[in-house]
Motif scaffolding. Structure first.
Motif, mmCIF file in Angstrom:
data_model
loop_
_atom_site.group_PDB
_atom_site.id
_atom_site.type_symbol
_atom_site.label_atom_id
_atom_site.label_comp_id
_atom_site.label_asym_id
_atom_site.label_seq_id
_atom_site.Cartn_x
_atom_site.Cartn_y
_atom_site.Cartn_z
ATOM 1 N N THR A 1 70.707 -0.458 73.422
ATOM 2 C CA THR A 1 71.672 -1.556 73.516
ATOM 3 C C THR A 1 72.216 -1.950 72.139
ATOM 4 O O THR A 1 71.450 -2.145 71.201
ATOM 5 N N CYS A 2 73.541 -2.072 72.044
ATOM 6 C CA CYS A 2 74.161 -2.371 70.746
ATOM 7 C C CYS A 2 74.137 -3.880 70.473
ATOM 8 O O CYS A 2 73.823 -4.685 71.354
ATOM 9 N N GLY A 3 74.486 -4.242 69.269
ATOM 10 C CA GLY A 3 74.460 -5.645 68.852
ATOM 11 C C GLY A 3 75.404 -6.516 69.662
ATOM 12 O O GLY A 3 75.054 -7.640 70.036
ATOM 13 N N ASP A 4 76.592 -5.994 69.960
ATOM 14 C CA ASP A 4 77.565 -6.777 70.735
ATOM 15 C C ASP A 4 77.026 -7.094 72.129
ATOM 16 O O ASP A 4 77.133 -8.215 72.616
ATOM 17 N N CYS A 5 76.458 -6.069 72.784
ATOM 18 C CA CYS A 5 75.926 -6.290 74.133
ATOM 19 C C CYS A 5 74.742 -7.251 74.104
ATOM 20 O O CYS A 5 74.560 -8.073 74.993
ATOM 21 N N ARG A 6 73.911 -7.135 73.060
ATOM 22 C CA ARG A 6 72.778 -8.043 72.908
ATOM 23 C C ARG A 6 73.239 -9.492 72.811
ATOM 24 O O ARG A 6 72.658 -10.387 73.414
ATOM 25 N N THR B 1 73.765 -4.451 81.351
ATOM 26 C CA THR B 1 74.995 -4.454 80.567
ATOM 27 C C THR B 1 75.004 -3.288 79.574
ATOM 28 O O THR B 1 73.962 -2.830 79.116
ATOM 29 N N ASN B 2 76.204 -2.773 79.299
ATOM 30 C CA ASN B 2 76.351 -1.649 78.366
ATOM 31 C C ASN B 2 77.816 -1.567 77.956
ATOM 32 O O ASN B 2 78.659 -2.305 78.481
ATOM 33 N N CYS B 3 78.123 -0.669 77.013
ATOM 34 C CA CYS B 3 79.513 -0.468 76.606
ATOM 35 C C CYS B 3 79.663 0.946 76.050
ATOM 36 O O CYS B 3 78.720 1.730 76.147
ATOM 37 N N THR B 4 80.822 1.263 75.472
ATOM 38 C CA THR B 4 80.969 2.643 74.967
ATOM 39 C C THR B 4 80.046 2.915 73.791
ATOM 40 O O THR B 4 79.803 4.054 73.449
ATOM 41 N N ASN B 5 79.510 1.876 73.173
ATOM 42 C CA ASN B 5 78.622 2.085 72.033
ATOM 43 C C ASN B 5 77.153 2.185 72.432
ATOM 44 O O ASN B 5 76.301 2.437 71.586
ATOM 45 N N CYS B 6 76.856 1.939 73.700
ATOM 46 C CA CYS B 6 75.448 1.901 74.077
ATOM 47 C C CYS B 6 75.272 2.117 75.577
ATOM 48 O O CYS B 6 76.242 2.069 76.331
ATOM 49 N N GLY B 7 74.023 2.313 75.973
ATOM 50 C CA GLY B 7 73.723 2.394 77.396
ATOM 51 C C GLY B 7 73.236 3.758 77.830
ATOM 52 O O GLY B 7 73.076 4.671 77.021
ATOM 53 N N ASP C 1 89.610 -2.141 74.849
ATOM 54 C CA ASP C 1 88.371 -2.851 75.190
ATOM 55 C C ASP C 1 87.136 -2.044 74.804
ATOM 56 O O ASP C 1 87.152 -0.821 74.813
ATOM 57 N N ARG C 2 86.052 -2.753 74.477
ATOM 58 C CA ARG C 2 84.808 -2.080 74.097
ATOM 59 C C ARG C 2 84.218 -1.290 75.276
ATOM 60 O O ARG C 2 83.325 -0.476 75.098
ATOM 61 N N ARG C 3 84.685 -1.551 76.470
ATOM 62 C CA ARG C 3 84.140 -0.859 77.641
ATOM 63 C C ARG C 3 85.119 0.155 78.231
ATOM 64 O O ARG C 3 84.951 0.605 79.364
HETATM 65 ZN ZN ZN Z 1 77.003 -2.134 73.913
#
Ligand code: ZN
Ligand code: ZN
Ligand code: FE
Length: 782
Positions: free
Chosen positions: A108-113, A129-135, A171-173
């Protein structure tokens, strides 16, 4: 103002880590037009605009990539042609890039946290929860290409808000395949041990935390499988977990809430902290502080703790409730593969777990937690799985498509495609039917994922390994193995330590040659004996055995692996003969019952069921037994680890050893084969032992002697490059001392980085050796 174009090619970890949307946003901000797309080896950008704007754009590309990305190489050239009207992301095509399009799972990335903890956010306390940077990535992928319909998220239809994020390149997602929210995504449930639903959603999570704080054992469905979780400070709970899991001595991993908690328990270097908090988020072995607040049962007699941070939102929420270290060990019975399905887990973990925290996002394939440590200032892997699989190891040049089936313990398999070697996630010891099933399933999975029809199967030289037998059956078109459509495929047998050497070279991206110091527990030698203390000079194409440990017997064969005391007496036997068995001062002698010593003596005298070995790992075992550290063990490497941990690192002097002429026994043996004779070492060691010298000093002098022997042998051989590979080089003290000595003597030293030094790295070496053999087209011999 001149309008120009540049083609920018980027290599490294740049796929499936939010790289293209990020490039898109940068390009839009800079007012450029053009395209970005994935290709077989990375990402290619074609950008058009004012020259200085493109240069500035390129500078920002290199300076601040997304958190999980790593740029290894950036090349560019001028680009003629017509610029398109705007900047766009080109979808992955049906070509070679598909095989590379499954990324590893990312913490999990900092933004999602931040969103997770923000009461105003629509994903507040949402565990998926997740996004293109994590998950999740690898563990939810069912097919190709990596798109939502081909993941285990296919059954969840995105709500309008999620869909809008998914469709918006800003968007980040944007194209985050597992995108979800509390309205449309997976949900938690808490089951009792009989599978009855006890609570759902946030209440399930809070009730789980409450139970764990009360001493319960919770099975928690995570990313790549189930964890078993108990309060690490509760000795009774930890002991109960060990009993139920049949795991009596192996250290258990911990999950802690954050870096501060890790630093309270252990010494934490900057490098180790970075590794813990990295997108791969492995278990990191850290030296524990004297009064670390965890039960002794977590890692008995071990100066290290294996620590990880929460790497999914679910773990982050759970740890925020628990606010203390918990044991988080794989959800299985000892030595079986990790459970991934909740119904199956209910069955297999019945009698272990008191409650089950589950969810309805299926896990496509198992991925254990990776294990790493920092040695010589760099992260090194001990187990390569979640966070790394299935990222390929790139080779200097393309090789034919191959399947390698690995070794017997710590098994991984590998498939080559182009210049990439795709190494499977850790499968484990091939000792149980479940492990064998997992092995076959992972092979089928990896071949399908890489879309490869292998030209050959590389396997160990050992004729009786499960993996060797599987390769033989597959090539013969026998039984279930034929499902992999490998019938008629050629087999290439690879000597175990040759694979270690080739693995270390491939890991370092070096063609060789090198002097491979390949020291481990066991490997089948080309002379049919048990090797494990070999010095091989060569490369993937071939080797000469230039040195070995002086051979000794393993009384009872496999029994000697489980009972280091047997090996200990075989060693002393070579110095003192039958008197060894009568010396009651020796801890191994004392540990045998009266009636057991005589049969042991007869075995040593006649060689009955007592194969010869040159294994360095067994030498460590034997010495550990002599020092009274371990007479019997429950896992491979246990006695050797005890010896390492006993050693006082401040002791710098060493026992003597001798280098003698060895008698060649294998076709690959050098005419001037050198034998590392450990008898002077053992003699001096016994004298000090009987003289009452402390085990800490004896253990250190033993390590120093072997490190010194490596340096001396390297000097004799004269090859400027030395590769250290095999399970013995998980031993920090031995490795650091050997490294220091070799570098001081001017040698270039290769240590493993991307694959483990242990048998987890064997499949990579098998690919390299098989590829070299196909290239030279020397007919195989077995
Ligand atoms: Zn994320
Ligand atoms: Zn939604
Ligand atoms: Fe090995």
């Amino acid at each position: 103002m001149s309008l120009a174009g540049r083609r920018i090619e980027i290599r490294g970890t740049v796929q499936g880590v939010g790289f293209r949307p990020w490039v898109y946003r940068l390009a839009r901000q800079a007012g450029l037009s053009g395209t970005v797309r994935n290709d077989s080896a990375g990402v290619t950008i074609e950008a058009y605009g004012p020259d200085d704007a493109i240069a500035a754009f390129q500078g920002r590309l290199a300076a601040s990539p997304p958190p999980a990305a790593a740029i290894e190489e950036l090349r560019w050239e001028r680009l003629p042609g017509q610029p398109p009207a705007e900047f766009s992301i080109v979808a992955s095509s049906e070509t070679a890039d598909r095989r590379l399009s499954i990324p590893a799972d990312l913490a999990t990335c900092g933004d999602c946290r931040r969103e997770l903890l923000d009461p105003r956010d629509r994903r507040h306390r949402y565990p998926f929860t997740n996004c293109t940077n994590c998950g999740p990535r690898f563990t939810i992928t069912l097919g190709m290409p990596y798109d939502r319909p081909a993941t285990t998220m296919a059954g969840f239809t995105m709500c309008r808000d999620c869909q809008r994020e998914y469709d918006d390149p800003g968007d980040r997602r944007f194209h985050a395949q597992p995108n979800a929210c509390p309205l449309c995504g997976p949900q938690l449930a808490l089951w009792d041990a009989r599978g009855r639903i006890y609570a759902a959603g946030d209440e399930a999570l809070r009730a789980t935390a409450f139970s764990v704080l009360g001493g319960a054992i919770a099975a928690v469905k995570g990313l790549g499988g189930f964890h078993l979780i108990v309060d690490a400070a509760d000795p009774e709970a930890v002991a109960r977990l060990r009993r139920r899991k049949h795991r009596y001595e192996k250290p258990l991993a911990l999950m802690v809430p954050d870096l501060e908690a890790a630093a309270e328990l252990c010494e934490l270097s900057d490098e180790a902290a970075r590794l813990l908090a990295s997108p791969a988020a492995p278990i990191v072995l850290l030296r524990r502080r004297p009064r670390a607040g965890v039960a002794a049962e977590v890692a008995p007699g071990n100066p290290y703790l294996g620590i990880m941070l929460p790497y999914t939102p679910l773990h982050a929420l759970l740890m925020a409730e628990l606010r203390r270290p918990v044991v988080a060990t794989s959800g299985n019975l000892s030595d079986e593969p990790i459970s991934i399905d909740e119904r199956e887990a209910l069955e297999r973990l019945a009698g272990i777990a008191d409650l089950f925290l589950v969810h309805d996002r299926p896990i496509a394939r198992h991925a254990d937690d990776s294990v790493a440590f920092v040695l010589a200032g760099e992260p090194r892997l001990l187990r390569r799985a979640r966070g790394w699989s299935p990222a390929p190891i790139s080779l200097p040049r393309p090789v034919p498509p191959l399947l390698a089936v690995g070794a017997h313990l710590k098994n991984t398999v590998a498939v080559s495609s182009g210049d990439g070697v795709f190494i499977s996630q850790h499968i484990g010891d091939m000792e149980t039917p479940q492990a064998r099933d997992a092995f076959a399933a992972v092979i089928a999975d990896l071949l399908a994922m890489c879309r490869v029809e292998p030209q050959a199967i590389a396997h160990d030289l050992h004729p009786d390994y499960v993996s060797t037998r599987w390769a033989r059956a597959a090539a013969d078109g026998d039984g279930a193995a034929a499902a992999a459509a490998l019938a008629g495929v050629r087999r290439i047998a690879v000597q175990h330590h040759h694979a270690h050497l080739a693995s270390c070279l491939a890991d370092a991206g070096v063609a060789g040659p090198a002097l491979g110091v390949t020291w481990d527990g066991t490997g089948y030698g080309t002379d049919g004996t048990v090797w494990g203390g070999e010095l091989l000079l060569g490369d993937a194409g071939g080797f000469t055995r230039v040195a070995r440990l002086r051979p000794f017997r393993l009384p009872g064969g496999e029994a000697a692996v489980r009972e280091p005391r047997r090996t200990a007496l075989a060693l002393v036997w070579q110095l003192e003969g039958a008197a060894a068995l009568a010396d009651g001062r020796l801890a191994p002698v004392a540990s045998f019952a009266d009636g057991e010593r005589q049969p042991l003596g007869r075995m040593l005298e006649s060689g009955f069921r007592s194969p010869m070995t040159t294994s360095a790992g067994r030498l460590f075992d034997g010495v550990a037994a002599l020092l009274g550290l371990a007479q019997r063990v429950s896992f491979e490497g246990q006695a050797a680890m005890a010896l390492e941990y006993a050693a006082d690192p401040l002791v710098e002097d060493a026992y003597p050893f001798a280098l003698a002429a060895g008698e060649p026994t294998a076709p690959e043996d050098d005419a001037d084969l050198v034998e590392l004779d450990w008898r002077p070492l053992l003699g001096a060691l016994l004298e000090e032992l009987h003289g009452g010298v402390r085990p800490a000093i004896i253990a250190a002098r033993f390590h120093n002697a072997l490190a010194g022997a490596i340096v001396e042998l390297a000097r004799r051989v004269g090859e400027p490059r030395v590769a250290l590979s095999g399970g013995c080089f998980q031993n920090r003290l031995l490795t650091e001392r050997a490294l220091r000595g070799l570098e001081a003597a001017g040698f270039e030293v290769l240590l493993h980085r991307r694959v483990p030094a242990n048998d987890g790295g064997i499949s990579l070496g098998q690919v390299a050796v098989a590829a070299a053999r196909l290239e030279s087209e020397i007919p195989e011999e077995e």
